[in-house]
Design a protein around this motif. Structure first.
Motif, PDB file in Angstrom:
ATOM      1  N   ARG A   1       3.067 -10.071   4.822  1.00 38.93           N
ATOM      2  CA  ARG A   1       2.727 -11.427   5.258  1.00 38.93           C
ATOM      3  C   ARG A   1       2.483 -12.344   4.060  1.00 38.93           C
ATOM      4  O   ARG A   1       2.932 -13.479   4.045  1.00 38.93           O
ATOM      5  CB  ARG A   1       1.505 -11.400   6.177  1.00 38.93           C
ATOM      6  N   LYS A   2       1.764 -11.850   3.081  1.00 34.23           N
ATOM      7  CA  LYS A   2       1.484 -12.654   1.887  1.00 34.23           C
ATOM      8  C   LYS A   2       2.766 -12.965   1.113  1.00 34.23           C
ATOM      9  O   LYS A   2       2.887 -14.014   0.501  1.00 34.23           O
ATOM     10  CB  LYS A   2       0.469 -11.954   0.972  1.00 34.23           C
ATOM     11  N   ALA A   3       3.721 -12.043   1.152  1.00 40.56           N
ATOM     12  CA  ALA A   3       4.999 -12.250   0.467  1.00 40.56           C
ATOM     13  C   ALA A   3       5.959 -13.116   1.291  1.00 40.56           C
ATOM     14  O   ALA A   3       7.052 -13.423   0.834  1.00 40.56           O
ATOM     15  CB  ALA A   3       5.647 -10.902   0.161  1.00 40.56           C
ATOM     16  N   GLY A   4       5.542 -13.490   2.508  1.00 36.12           N
ATOM     17  CA  GLY A   4       6.386 -14.312   3.365  1.00 36.12           C
ATOM     18  C   GLY A   4       7.498 -13.553   4.047  1.00 36.12           C
ATOM     19  O   GLY A   4       8.413 -14.156   4.613  1.00 36.12           O
ATOM     20  N   ARG A   5       7.427 -12.230   4.053  1.00 35.85           N
ATOM     21  CA  ARG A   5       8.470 -11.411   4.675  1.00 35.85           C
ATOM     22  C   ARG A   5       8.139 -11.043   6.115  1.00 35.85           C
ATOM     23  O   ARG A   5       8.957 -10.450   6.809  1.00 35.85           O
ATOM     24  CB  ARG A   5       8.705 -10.168   3.843  1.00 35.85           C
ATOM     25  N   GLU A   6       6.924 -11.358   6.552  1.00 38.12           N
ATOM     26  CA  GLU A   6       6.506 -11.127   7.936  1.00 38.12           C
ATOM     27  C   GLU A   6       5.652 -12.317   8.354  1.00 38.12           C
ATOM     28  O   GLU A   6       4.804 -12.770   7.597  1.00 38.12           O
ATOM     29  CB  GLU A   6       5.705  -9.825   8.030  1.00 38.12           C
TER      30      GLU A   6
ATOM     31  N   ARG B   1      -0.541   1.197   6.842  1.00 34.74           N
ATOM     32  CA  ARG B   1       0.190   0.193   7.618  1.00 34.74           C
ATOM     33  C   ARG B   1      -0.509  -1.171   7.570  1.00 34.74           C
ATOM     34  O   ARG B   1       0.148  -2.209   7.505  1.00 34.74           O
ATOM     35  CB  ARG B   1       0.339   0.652   9.065  1.00 34.74           C
ATOM     36  N   VAL B   2      -1.827  -1.188   7.626  1.00 30.79           N
ATOM     37  CA  VAL B   2      -2.581  -2.444   7.568  1.00 30.79           C
ATOM     38  C   VAL B   2      -2.362  -3.134   6.220  1.00 30.79           C
ATOM     39  O   VAL B   2      -2.100  -4.336   6.155  1.00 30.79           O
ATOM     40  CB  VAL B   2      -4.086  -2.202   7.833  1.00 30.79           C
ATOM     41  N   VAL B   3      -2.437  -2.370   5.133  1.00 31.41           N
ATOM     42  CA  VAL B   3      -2.231  -2.933   3.794  1.00 31.41           C
ATOM     43  C   VAL B   3      -0.785  -3.416   3.639  1.00 31.41           C
ATOM     44  O   VAL B   3      -0.537  -4.517   3.119  1.00 31.41           O
ATOM     45  CB  VAL B   3      -2.592  -1.903   2.703  1.00 31.41           C
ATOM     46  N   LYS B   4       0.164  -2.617   4.108  1.00 28.72           N
ATOM     47  CA  LYS B   4       1.582  -2.994   4.026  1.00 28.72           C
ATOM     48  C   LYS B   4       1.845  -4.286   4.796  1.00 28.72           C
ATOM     49  O   LYS B   4       2.538  -5.182   4.306  1.00 28.72           O
ATOM     50  CB  LYS B   4       2.449  -1.854   4.566  1.00 28.72           C
TER      51      LYS B   4
END
Length: 190
Positions: free
Chosen positions: A128-133, A120-123
């Motif tokens: 976040r890096k992909a801008g989806r969160e 979950r931490v990696v996901k």
């Protein structure tokens, strides 16, 4: 799986003198244990606000991770929150949370396996890096690595002492591994 049931579960729950009060629920668990998600679900279910202890512990105005908030202001904000009728408080902390532990109707320790938590931490990092969160701070791979390393030691270095801190307040907690377990543990609060 919820580790308390029936009569033992009821011993872990504070009896509320006024059933018209909204529930006060404290969630504790390591990184990736599902605290924020469970808090959001319970907040909607019981129509009470959810508070994230990271927002009290860390300086919200800092642009990087690792800058702590002033402890006096943090403790005042916690006192203000726990004095309210109904709340969900979630976080990894325990040392400064005696007021929350004492006021909670139920304290739930979220304890999914370390594999699930680390995934979950990696996901979350990837989203976040992909801008989806959304993320208020800029996370680096070093930040991710440090969080994963800390998560590996959380159960021994944080969760065990947290159980002692809860016991020092004359309380016990309910261990839950899934959101379904949390739902069963909080059913009596409806």
């Amino acid at each position: 799986m919820c580790r308390l049931s029936g009569a033992r579960l009821m011993l872990a729950v504070r009896c509320r003198a006024d059933v018209s009060m909204k529930p006060r629920i404290h969630l504790i668990g390591g990184p990736g244990s599902g605290k924020s998600y469970a808090a959001a679900v319970l907040s909607a279910q019981f129509d009470v606000p959810a508070y994230h202890l990271d927002d009290l512990f860390w300086d919200r105005l800092a642009t990087r991770y690792g800058v702590r908030a002033d402890s006096t202001a943090r403790d005042q904000e916690l006192a203000s929150i726990v004095s309210r009728d109904g709340w969900i408080i979630e976080g990894v902390y325990y040392g400064w949370l005696a007021p929350s532990f004492a006021a909670a109707d139920i304290i739930i320790a979220l304890t999914p396996s370390i594999v699930i938590r680390q995934w979950r931490v990696v996901k979350r990092y990837a989203l976040r890096k992909a801008g989806r969160e959304a993320s208020a701070k800029d996370e680096s791979l070093v930040d991710l690595w440090q969080l994963l390393r800390w998560g590996q030691t959380y159960d021994v270095q944080m969760l065990a002492p947290a159980r002692s801190a809860v016991a020092a307040c004359g309380r016990t907690w309910v261990e839950c591994q899934t959101l379904e377990d949390v739902s069963v543990a909080t059913r009596h609060l409806e």
